[in-house]
Design an enzyme around this catalytic site. Structure first.
Site, PDB file in Angstrom:
ATOM      1  N   LYS A 127       0.872  -1.187   0.000  1.00 29.48           N
ATOM      2  CA  LYS A 127       0.000   0.000   0.000  1.00 29.48           C
ATOM      3  C   LYS A 127       0.902   1.229   0.000  1.00 29.48           C
ATOM      4  O   LYS A 127       2.039   1.149   0.452  1.00 29.48           O
ATOM      5  CB  LYS A 127      -0.853   0.019   1.275  1.00 29.48           C
ATOM      6  N   HIS A 130       2.034   6.914   2.671  1.00 33.21           N
ATOM      7  CA  HIS A 130       1.523   8.242   2.343  1.00 33.21           C
ATOM      8  C   HIS A 130       1.715   9.254   3.480  1.00 33.21           C
ATOM      9  O   HIS A 130       2.231   8.909   4.538  1.00 33.21           O
ATOM     10  CB  HIS A 130       0.054   8.158   1.922  1.00 33.21           C
ATOM     11  N   HIS A 133       1.162   8.580   7.109  1.00 27.90           N
ATOM     12  CA  HIS A 133       2.086   7.747   7.865  1.00 27.90           C
ATOM     13  C   HIS A 133       3.172   8.546   8.573  1.00 27.90           C
ATOM     14  O   HIS A 133       3.890   8.024   9.411  1.00 27.90           O
ATOM     15  CB  HIS A 133       2.779   6.737   6.946  1.00 27.90           C
TER      16      HIS A 133
HETATM   17  N1  ARG Z   1      -0.729  -1.506  10.038  1.00 30.35           N
HETATM   18  C1  ARG Z   1      -1.690  -0.757  10.776  1.00 30.35           C
HETATM   19  C2  ARG Z   1      -2.285   0.327   9.921  1.00 30.35           C
HETATM   20  O1  ARG Z   1      -1.672   0.767   8.962  1.00 30.35           O
HETATM   21  C3  ARG Z   1      -1.108  -0.118  11.996  1.00 30.35           C
HETATM   22  C4  ARG Z   1      -0.590  -1.079  13.022  1.00 30.35           C
HETATM   23  C5  ARG Z   1      -0.679  -0.530  14.388  1.00 30.35           C
HETATM   24  N2  ARG Z   1      -0.095  -1.373  15.381  1.00 30.35           N
HETATM   25  C6  ARG Z   1      -0.717  -2.356  16.024  1.00 30.35           C
HETATM   26  N3  ARG Z   1      -0.020  -3.035  16.910  1.00 30.35           N
HETATM   27  N4  ARG Z   1      -1.960  -2.640  15.776  1.00 30.35           N
HETATM   28  O2  ARG Z   1      -3.391   0.770  10.207  1.00 30.35           O
END
Ligand code: ARG
Length: 599
Positions: A127, A130, A133
């Site tokens: 993905k 962006h 982030h």
């Molecule tokens: N990958 C997730 C996102 O982009 C964020 C992860 C956050 N960390 C966690 N331990 N859930 O939304």
């Protein structure tokens, strides 16, 4: 460095007061109004023990003879005793300490032998990386640095979103319409293209969805071909992310993402069952959290596959068992508040009392102001602004400004990178993290505002003052902690007065002026602010303090003539300039921003 609160508490201490030194110390305040002294002690609480009016007590304390000659004066105003520290003593104390500690000033060993994990950035692979982030990435990195500065052992975790049904779709799409070369050139854009195309085609041909489901099931079983493709997508995505991390100067110690935990579920399902927490609901398994107002946490889907919260439970336990953390910090957007509350609740119900040490550090949204000329790209969800494009734009806009300002004698390529990227990071860390904010170039790159470029410019200005000073002056003020090179033109420091520090070269009473004193006070507070910012998970506390320091430095620079004829005065003032420069560089470093010598 002298702990002035402690010193004052010792002076005030008297058995009759019925208070321990520590208690007295904790009652001492720092008045916002400088006319009320540097420290103030309220006497209300003593009235009962002493059977006297608070005002009378304040008067008595103020009139007591003080052993210490560090006070310029001590006076009482109503029920307060106000302490004015001798400015020369104070400035000397701070400047000496900074000179001794150099790049270590601001650091402590508060967290010795304690482990803090900081999870941040954590993008989903395949993905776009962006603009949204940037928040987790930059706030997380600053928190890591702050905890590191407080002496904790740290581990930086990038919990990649590398698991889920989308990979089935992507693999199907890649096999049908993919192109190896396209994928290698611009992996994220290519993968996103395949993904988008999958959805379009699946509207016409729903059998594609079945195919994707079967593919993802094969992937989960570890089928060779699917696993190979998934690995390739993951590696290609990561190499794109790493390009951005390198621009930001950010690194991680662990990239264990969601997929790492996907096969660790059975243990937790069993545990949840054994503890009577799991209930079945329409084929899925859930933990009912209705009683605590948190709805239901979905643990497995009806097809038995795991969910986001379940993987987070596995990850938390794995981290506790592997690292025995003191704190485990999750820097994740406030949109995921419910997820994290459910997750903590489930851990608590499972009996993991250490869940209280797991801390979700949320932050608000970033949006773009209209008319900003950042390249956008359309995806299924709308427009995407790539973080890499934002950083590149920041660099090129900074280079334009530097050319316009006719900045000379610097490598514009290099410095515009330091300043442009520093500006974006600084902006990110300027506001209370929970606030939403609007990204605007005018704000980010304003060299005169409360911005990164302004602070960096102040550092360059201090560096330039020191460059323009005589070598003999620089040698004279190079305290024991200043290694050669830490002051711009310091020659060899073999005979640079390093052992004596300042000695007879300097007279700190030249720093009694208001602007010097204000600056010295701000420099003194840095170690406290570092601890506070870490404990409140709020790097903006340090950012704002740094802006105050830069403004105080510039006021001092403006109010006082530094390179005066009188040798002692000149050297004393240069010592303060050197101290400010060191502190600004250290603080920028803690925020993940570089401090160019010239710009
Ligand atoms: N990958 C997730 C996102 O982009 C964020 C992860 C956050 N960390 C966690 N331990 N859930 O939304």
């Amino acid at each position: 460095m002298t702990d002035f609160k402690e010193l004052i508490a010792n002076e005030i201490y008297d058995e009759a007061l019925g208070l321990e030194i520590e208690e007295i110390k904790s009652m001492i305040e720092r008045p916002a109004d400088e006319a009320m002294g540097d420290y103030a002690f309220p006497c209300f609480r003593l009235a009962k023990a002493l059977r006297k009016a608070p005002q009378q007590i304040a008067e008595d304390i103020a009139e007591a003879a003080y052993k210490s000659d560090i006070f310029e004066k001590v006076e009482n105003v109503n029920a307060y005793v106000n302490f004015f520290i001798d400015r020369a003593v104070f400035a000397g104390d701070v400047v000496r300490e900074i000179s001794d500690k150099g790049s270590q000033y601001g650091r402590s060993d508060l967290g010795k032998d304690k482990m803090v994990l900081v999870e941040y950035s954590s993008p989903n692979i395949a993905k776009p990386f962006h603009i949204g982030h940037i928040r987790s990435t930059v706030i997380g990195n600053a928190l890591y640095k702050l905890y590191d500065a407080c002496g904790y052992d740290t581990l930086r975790i990038n919990y990649l979103g590398d698991y889920g049904t989308q990979f089935g779709k992507m693999i199907v799409a890649y096999r049908k319409w993919g192109c190896e070369e396209e994928l290698a050139n611009e992996p994220i854009k290519a993968l996103l293209g395949y993904y988008t195309r999958f959805h379009k085609e699946a509207e016409k041909d729903p059998s594609l969805e079945d195919e994707a489901r079967e593919t993802v099931a094969r992937l989960e079983r570890g089928a060779e071909e699917e696993t190979e493709l998934w690995k390739k997508f993951r590696e290609l995505s990561l190499s794109e992310f790493n390009r951005v991390y390198a621009m930001l100067g950010i690194e991680f110690d662990s990239y264990k993402g969601e997929s790492f935990y996907s096969d660790k579920m059975p243990r937790f399902l069993q545990e949840l069952k054994d503890k009577g927490l799991l209930i079945e609901s329409q084929g899925a398994q859930i933990v009912d959290l209705e009683d605590c107002g948190l709805g239901a946490a979905m643990i497995t889907k009806s097809d038995g596959s795991s969910l986001y919260v379940t993987r987070d439970i596995a990850a938390a336990v794995y981290r506790k068992e592997t690292y025995d953390f003191y704190k485990s910090i999750y820097v994740v957007a406030s949109q995921q508040n419910l997820h994290f509350r459910q997750w903590k609740k489930v851990l608590e119900l499972m009996g993991y009392e250490w869940e209280k040490d797991c801390i979700h550090v949320p932050f608000g949204l970033v949006s773009l102001s209209d008319g900003d000329d950042i390249k956008t790209m359309s995806t299924r969800e709308g427009k995407v602004v790539f973080l890499e494009d934002v950083l590149n734009t920041a660099v090129s806009k900074t280079a334009d400004i530097m050319r316009e300002k006719k900045v000379e004698g610097v490598d514009i390529d290099e410095v515009s990178r330091e300043v442009g990227i520093g500006a974006v990071i600084f902006q990110e860390l300027s506001n209370n993290r929970i606030k939403d904010y609007v990204f605007s170039w005018d704000k980010v790159l304003n060299f005169d505002g409360e911005t990164g470029p302004y602070v960096q410019y102040t550092h360059a200005r201090a560096s330039s003052v020191l460059r323009n000073a005589d070598e003999a002056d620089i040698s004279a003020i190079s305290g024991s902690g200043l290694s050669s090179g830490s002051i711009p033109n310091s020659a060899s420091d073999s005979d640079s007065g390093s052992q004596a520090g300042f000695g007879a070269n300097i007279d700190f009473s030249y720093l009694k002026g208001d602007s010097a004193y204000t600056l010295a006070k701000l420099l003194y507070r840095v170690p406290e602010v570092v601890v506070e910012a870490a404990e409140k998970y709020e790097p903006s506390m340090l950012t704002r303090h740094l802006v105050d320091i830069a403004q105080a430095f510039n006021k001092f620079y403006h109010d006082e003539h530094i390179l005066v004829d009188d040798e002692k005065e000149r050297r004393t003032k240069l010592a303060l300039v050197a101290a400010a420069r060191t502190v600004i560089a250290n603080c920028l470093g803690l925020l993940g921003i570089s401090a160019p010598e010239r710009m």
